[in-house]
Each structure stands twice: as C-alpha cells, then as structure tokens.
Design an enzyme around this catalytic site. Structure first.
Site, PDB file in Angstrom:
ATOM      1  N   LYS A 186      26.923  48.698  41.566  1.00  0.00           N
ATOM      2  CA  LYS A 186      26.434  47.539  41.061  1.00  0.00           C
ATOM      3  C   LYS A 186      24.985  47.646  41.276  1.00  0.00           C
ATOM      4  O   LYS A 186      24.505  48.455  42.394  1.00  0.00           O
ATOM      5  CB  LYS A 186      27.116  46.451  41.867  1.00  0.00           C
ATOM      6  CG  LYS A 186      26.632  44.949  40.963  1.00  0.00           C
ATOM      7  CD  LYS A 186      27.842  44.842  39.847  1.00  0.00           C
ATOM      8  CE  LYS A 186      27.669  43.703  38.880  1.00  0.00           C
ATOM      9  NZ  LYS A 186      28.581  43.280  38.083  1.00  0.00           N
TER      10      LYS A 186
ATOM     11  N   ASP B 210      25.268  42.241  33.195  1.00  0.00           N
ATOM     12  CA  ASP B 210      26.006  41.451  34.190  1.00  0.00           C
ATOM     13  C   ASP B 210      24.975  40.113  33.677  1.00  0.00           C
ATOM     14  O   ASP B 210      24.580  40.041  32.782  1.00  0.00           O
ATOM     15  CB  ASP B 210      25.891  42.015  35.411  1.00  0.00           C
ATOM     16  CG  ASP B 210      26.918  41.031  36.519  1.00  0.00           C
ATOM     17  OD1 ASP B 210      28.115  41.038  36.228  1.00  0.00           O
ATOM     18  OD2 ASP B 210      26.338  40.396  37.309  1.00  0.00           O
TER      19      ASP B 210
HETATM   20  P1  NDP Z   1      25.709  35.305  31.837  1.00  0.00           P
HETATM   21  O1  NDP Z   1      24.537  35.640  32.252  1.00  0.00           O
HETATM   22  O2  NDP Z   1      26.030  35.758  30.046  1.00  0.00           O
HETATM   23  O3  NDP Z   1      26.234  33.951  32.115  1.00  0.00           O
HETATM   24  C1  NDP Z   1      26.078  33.439  33.317  1.00  0.00           C
HETATM   25  C2  NDP Z   1      26.374  32.048  33.385  1.00  0.00           C
HETATM   26  O4  NDP Z   1      26.688  31.547  34.583  1.00  0.00           O
HETATM   27  C3  NDP Z   1      25.495  31.011  32.730  1.00  0.00           C
HETATM   28  O5  NDP Z   1      25.969  29.918  32.030  1.00  0.00           O
HETATM   29  C4  NDP Z   1      24.633  30.660  33.791  1.00  0.00           C
HETATM   30  O6  NDP Z   1      23.811  29.406  33.684  1.00  0.00           O
HETATM   31  C5  NDP Z   1      25.659  30.617  34.922  1.00  0.00           C
HETATM   32  N1  NDP Z   1      24.987  30.843  36.241  1.00  0.00           N
HETATM   33  C6  NDP Z   1      24.684  31.947  36.768  1.00  0.00           C
HETATM   34  N2  NDP Z   1      24.218  31.800  37.875  1.00  0.00           N
HETATM   35  C7  NDP Z   1      24.595  30.706  38.338  1.00  0.00           C
HETATM   36  C8  NDP Z   1      24.422  30.173  39.623  1.00  0.00           C
HETATM   37  N3  NDP Z   1      23.803  30.613  40.679  1.00  0.00           N
HETATM   38  N4  NDP Z   1      24.803  28.652  39.764  1.00  0.00           N
HETATM   39  C9  NDP Z   1      25.425  28.114  38.563  1.00  0.00           C
HETATM   40  N5  NDP Z   1      25.680  28.677  37.368  1.00  0.00           N
HETATM   41  C10 NDP Z   1      25.104  29.963  37.328  1.00  0.00           C
HETATM   42  O7  NDP Z   1      26.713  36.256  32.648  1.00  0.00           O
HETATM   43  P2  NDP Z   1      28.089  36.717  32.490  1.00  0.00           P
HETATM   44  O8  NDP Z   1      28.959  35.608  31.593  1.00  0.00           O
HETATM   45  O9  NDP Z   1      28.335  38.065  31.980  1.00  0.00           O
HETATM   46  O10 NDP Z   1      28.838  36.686  33.826  1.00  0.00           O
HETATM   47  C11 NDP Z   1      29.573  35.611  34.386  1.00  0.00           C
HETATM   48  C12 NDP Z   1      30.288  36.067  35.517  1.00  0.00           C
HETATM   49  O11 NDP Z   1      31.392  36.988  35.184  1.00  0.00           O
HETATM   50  C13 NDP Z   1      29.459  36.648  36.874  1.00  0.00           C
HETATM   51  O12 NDP Z   1      30.130  36.465  38.169  1.00  0.00           O
HETATM   52  C14 NDP Z   1      29.673  38.275  36.347  1.00  0.00           C
HETATM   53  O13 NDP Z   1      29.608  38.888  37.723  1.00  0.00           O
HETATM   54  C15 NDP Z   1      31.319  38.046  35.920  1.00  0.00           C
HETATM   55  N6  NDP Z   1      31.684  39.189  35.344  1.00  0.00           N
HETATM   56  C16 NDP Z   1      31.056  39.688  33.893  1.00  0.00           C
HETATM   57  C17 NDP Z   1      31.429  40.687  33.266  1.00  0.00           C
HETATM   58  C18 NDP Z   1      30.882  40.841  32.019  1.00  0.00           C
HETATM   59  O14 NDP Z   1      31.268  41.775  31.283  1.00  0.00           O
HETATM   60  N7  NDP Z   1      29.763  40.311  31.503  1.00  0.00           N
HETATM   61  C19 NDP Z   1      32.578  41.506  33.633  1.00  0.00           C
HETATM   62  C20 NDP Z   1      33.284  40.828  34.854  1.00  0.00           C
HETATM   63  C21 NDP Z   1      32.814  39.743  35.475  1.00  0.00           C
HETATM   64  P3  NDP Z   1      22.399  29.428  33.074  1.00  0.00           P
HETATM   65  O15 NDP Z   1      22.393  29.741  31.824  1.00  0.00           O
HETATM   66  O16 NDP Z   1      21.939  28.137  33.629  1.00  0.00           O
HETATM   67  O17 NDP Z   1      21.892  30.408  34.087  1.00  0.00           O
HETATM   68  O1  8G0 Z   2      31.858  42.927  37.264  1.00  0.00           O
HETATM   69  C1  8G0 Z   2      32.421  43.555  36.412  1.00  0.00           C
HETATM   70  O2  8G0 Z   2      33.454  44.126  36.425  1.00  0.00           O
HETATM   71  C2  8G0 Z   2      31.357  44.184  35.595  1.00  0.00           C
HETATM   72  C3  8G0 Z   2      30.242  43.219  35.145  1.00  0.00           C
HETATM   73  C4  8G0 Z   2      29.563  43.713  34.133  1.00  0.00           C
HETATM   74  C5  8G0 Z   2      29.535  44.748  33.652  1.00  0.00           C
HETATM   75  C6  8G0 Z   2      30.405  45.670  34.086  1.00  0.00           C
HETATM   76  C7  8G0 Z   2      30.517  47.218  33.316  1.00  0.00           C
HETATM   77  O3  8G0 Z   2      30.511  48.023  33.876  1.00  0.00           O
HETATM   78  O4  8G0 Z   2      30.760  47.087  32.045  1.00  0.00           O
HETATM   79  C8  8G0 Z   2      31.393  45.390  34.792  1.00  0.00           C
END
Ligand code: NDP
Ligand code: 8G0
Length: 455
Positions: free
Chosen positions: A111, A151
């Site tokens: 990461k 991420d």
């Molecule tokens: P995005 O940046 O697309 O969205 C993040 C969302 O979470 C936004 O709505 C953001 O709000 C909110 N957020 C972020 N930080 C905070 C915080 N500290 N407090 C409250 N709200 C918060 O990210 P993703 O959707 O990609 O990721 C969301 C979660 O899923 C994370 O934990 C990530 O690690 C996990 N994840 C993502 C994957 C992926 O493929 N993208 C895969 C597996 C897990 P705001 O817009 O106001 O910042």
């Molecule tokens: O948390 C995850 O598994 C994650 C989040 C964002 C990206 C990736 C990836 O390697 O595609 C994994």
C-alpha cells in the site's frame, strides 16, 4: 513488533492475532510465521515537491509499504488524503496481504500514498503532483515487482497521470498500475469491481442466513459516496434493494421515505459532484428543490439515523462504525453488515457483532478483506490481461469477479465453521472474520515457509 505511534496498525494486528488464536492453538508452530509476517519486507518513504498554480513550491510526504511478496508481486492501492501516515499505510498493507490471498490470484500485499489533499486542487495541480510522486515511485515498482492502483482520492484521472509519468520516465509501456483507462490497458469492470463484488458477497450471505429472503425491498444503509459506495449502490438498486443513505466526510444524506431510496440518476449526479471533490451538500441542494427526498445530517454518519434497517455497508473509510453504532444497528433490526471499506468497523463494533452472532441474535459481519476483495481481484485480472496483451469482455470479467467473490465467501465460511463451531449456539452462523483471517494467513504463511522466510 508494534511501535507505540501506530494505532491503526496496532488495531489490525490485534484483530488478526485474536482471530488466529483457535488456529494457533492447534498449530502452535505458526506463531513464528505471525512474528515474521507482521514486519514489512520494505518501507519506502520519500519527499514529493511540486509546483502549485501560483508557481510556489509545495511539499508532501510519499510512501510505499512493500509488505509481503510471498505469493506474488506487491499489490495494493495508493491513497491521497491528508490523514495518510505510516500507521495507516501499514494497516492497509497488512490487510492487503491476506485479502489478496483470498482472491486466489498471485498477488502479494502493499500500500502507498501521500498526505497530499486533492480537495481544492486544480486539475493542473493534481497532474503536477502525480508526475512528481511518480518521479520517485517509478524506481520501486514494476509489473513483476510492485503494481499500485488507486484508493481514497485516487481515481481514473490520477491513475492515468501516474501511468503517463512512469512511461515518460522509463520509456516503457507495461502494466505497472491497475485501474487504467479502457483505451490504454485498463480492464472492463475495474471501476465497478469493489462495489459489485461486495454485493455478490452479500448475496451469498443472504442465501445462507434465514431472515432476509433477498435484496428485493431490503432496506440498506451505505456510507461514503466515492467509488465503492457508488457502485455498491448501483448494484443494490439494480437488484431491487432500497438504498436509504449515502455520506461523506461532511455528513450523511438520508432518504425521507423508507420506501423510496436513491435512484440510478441520483448516483450518477453524485458521481459528477465527487469527481470535482465537492461535498454531498451540493447534491442535497438540488434534491431539496426536487421535492426534498432527502434529509441532510451535517457531520453525522448514517448508522443511527434510520429506524428500520436490514443491511449496513460501510464504504467510506477505516473506523467508521463504533461500538455504540454497532449496538444501534442491532436495535434497528440490521441482520447483515459487510465492509466495503478497509477496517470500516472498530474492534468494539466487531465484538458487538460477534457476540450477537454467537448467540444467534445479532448481526452477521463480513470483514473487508473478504467482502471487498473484488477490487483487487479485478486488478489481478487487469494484470493478467496486460501480460497476455489481450482484453476480456465486460461479461467475462464480471463472471470471473462473481466466481472469485463466491470462492472467497465459501473459504471464509468453511474455515470459519471449522474454527468457530465449538462455541456456536443454536441457529448461530460461523464467524466470517475468523474464517477469512485464518484462510488468508495460512496460505501466505505456507508460501513463506516453503520459501525459507520462517522455519
Ligand atoms: P473514494 O475516494 O472514491 O471515496 C471515499 C469516500 O469516503 C468519500 O465519500 C469520502 O468523503 C469518504 N471519506 C474518506 N475519508 C473519510 C473520513 N476520514 N471520514 C469520513 N468520510 C471519509 O475512495 P473509495 O471509494 O475507493 O474507497 C473507500 C473505502 O474502500 C476505503 O476504505 C478504501 O481503502 C476501500 N477500498 C477501496 C477499493 C477500491 O477499489 N477503490 C478496494 C477495496 C477497498 P469526501 O468525499 O468528503 O472526502
Ligand atoms: O483495498 C484494496 O483492496 C484496494 C484498494 C484500492 C486499490 C486496490 C488495487 O490494488 O487495485 C486494492
């Protein structure tokens, strides 16, 4: 080996150590593997200087935690958020090791990211930052070494800038990042994969438990409104569920009428707002004009705001469900909680769910490393397509994703049953957190032993 300044890493280590106990009791020699696996193979920290729109120099901290390469090249996302520090990246990298093992694909765990805040930055500034960040990161990655992705704060636009920077620096086109655009090596279904995969996982939970018949009419709370939340919501709507909430770092948006949740059109509008890094309040203003279908709760999270709930899906960030909120979810009738986010639930929340599960009266909880592994799984499929220089159809990728989620579910369920059966009450379900952690750990530990990492 925990440094006192690493609360998030300490938390994930405590969760893994506790849930591995039934396995370690029967197989004490694996304690040594646990001692070894918790130290990253390598941590890279670097300075990122970039020029803002006023021509001023800005400086941020950059990181890549290359945690474990036993079963494949380091793989995991890059997070751009002001909260990013080594504790958070070590927790995420550690989770990633076992999650990637659960996908059944050959990917190690890593990461990275930076404390750069994309909010309020122009497109030009984001591009400048990405180029500067890759200026250093490019020395440490490679298609057979370490393959980052997006991420929090890193979507298709940022991955494309990072990819362009790598190509210029190295004069080489290779699959060194996943989540690329469809025209330059990206896989179909990668943007959708985490959200869709989460729903495919929950669909298997629904088949097993007895209380909820299907997604049709199910009342669902989703937190977050980014990549994972948007595609989870879209798949839920497609399957007939009622999405009653979304949220962001500024508050929670709750449907006024429990029979009428977010629509596909609402999600599309929210996606546009989020691309510009704006608050959900921009959407609520429009929605208010449109018959006030939603109520805005500034600074709140959704978990305590709805009276009757069937399913709760944390999809925003770590520690977004507290012990009290977990208790409130049980009181509102919630039957299933599955994490789209990484470590969405605190240790206290997990304990509330697990006590309930054991007595057959609580919530069945799926940990992120199982229920959100669809994102990294399709990243693995993107790597396979890049290596073979071909592209599968959306249907092919979606089917593979479904199969991977079903296998991840079956593994966490079966291993959970094997190791939590001794304390199961009448009608109780096995622990998916025990199952996922043991299944992921054993696979990695065995590969490490075979390669001489411990003995
Ligand atoms: P995005 O940046 O697309 O969205 C993040 C969302 O979470 C936004 O709505 C953001 O709000 C909110 N957020 C972020 N930080 C905070 C915080 N500290 N407090 C409250 N709200 C918060 O990210 P993703 O959707 O990609 O990721 C969301 C979660 O899923 C994370 O934990 C990530 O690690 C996990 N994840 C993502 C994957 C992926 O493929 N993208 C895969 C597996 C897990 P705001 O817009 O106001 O910042
Ligand atoms: O948390 C995850 O598994 C994650 C989040 C964002 C990206 C990736 C990836 O390697 O595609 C994994």
């Amino acid at each position: 080996m925990v440094l006192p300044s690493e609360p998030e890493f300490e938390q994930v280590l405590k969760e893994i150590t506790t849930t591995l106990q039934p396995f370690l009791k029967r197989n004490p020699e694996y304690q040594r593997a646990l001692d070894v696996v918790q130290i990253p193979e390598r941590v890279i920290q670097f300075r990122v200087t970039w020029e803002d729109d006023k021509g001023k120099v800005q400086v941020n901290r950059g990181y890549r935690v290359q945690f474990n390469s036993a079963i494949g090249p380091y793989k995991g996302g890059l997070r751009l958020h002001p909260s990013v520090n080594l504790s958070i990246l070590k927790f995420l990298g550690f989770e990633q090791i076992f999650k990637n093992a659960l996908t059944g694909l050959n990917m190690g765990g890593g990461k990275g990211g930076s404390d750069f805040d994309p909010k309020g930055k122009s497109d030009n500034e984001i591009r400048k930052f990405c180029y500067a960040f890759m200026g250093e990161l490019s020395r440490h990655i490679g298609q057979d070494t370490d393959v980052p992705a997006g991420d929090i704060g890193v979507g298709g636009r940022e991955v494309a800038y990072l990819f362009g920077a790598y190509k210029k620096i190295r004069n080489e086109w290779s699959g060194i990042l996943t989540g690329k655009g469809g025209d330059f090596g990206g896989s179909y279904i990668r943007p959708e994969a985490t959200g869709y995969g989460l729903i495919y996982y929950v669909a298997k939970m629904l088949e097993t438990q007895k209380e909820l018949a299907s997604f049709k009419g199910a009342r669902v709370l989703v937190s977050g409104s980014g990549n994972v939340a948007q595609y989870a919501a879209l798949k839920l709507i497609e399957l007939g569920a009622i999405v009653l909430s979304l949220s962001d770092s500024t508050g929670a948006l709750i449907a006024r009428n429990e029979h009428e949740g977010f629509t596909t059109r609402d999600i599309e509008q929210i996606a546009e707002i989020k691309l510009k890094h704006q608050s959900l309040t921009s959407f609520n203003i429009q929605a208010n004009a449109n018959e006030s279908r939603f109520v805005w709760h500034a600074g709140a999270r959704p978990w305590t705001l709805v009276q009757n709930v069937d399913i709760a899906l944390p999809c925003a960030t770590q520690n977004e469900v507290s012990g009290e909120e977990a208790t409130a979810l049980i009181a509102s009738g919630t039957k299933l909680v599955a994490e789209g986010s990484n470590m969405g639930c605190t240790l206290e929340a997990i304990e509330v769910f697990e006590v309930g599960r054991r007595t057959g009266k609580g919530i069945w909880y799926a940990p992120g490393k199982a229920s959100n592994c669809g994102g990294v799984a399709v990243s693995g499929l993107e790597m396979a397509q890049n290596s073979a220089r071909l592209k599968w159809t959306p249907e092919e990728v979606d089917n593979k994703l479904k199969n991977i989620m079903e296998t991840a579910y079956a593994n966490s369920y079966e291993v959970g049953k094997q190791y939590s059966s001794e304390n199961l009450g009448e009608g109780a379900l096995p622990s998916l957190v025990v199952g996922a952690n043991i299944a992921g750990f054993v696979k990695v530990a065995d590969a490490m032993r075979a390669q001489g990492d411990w003995w």
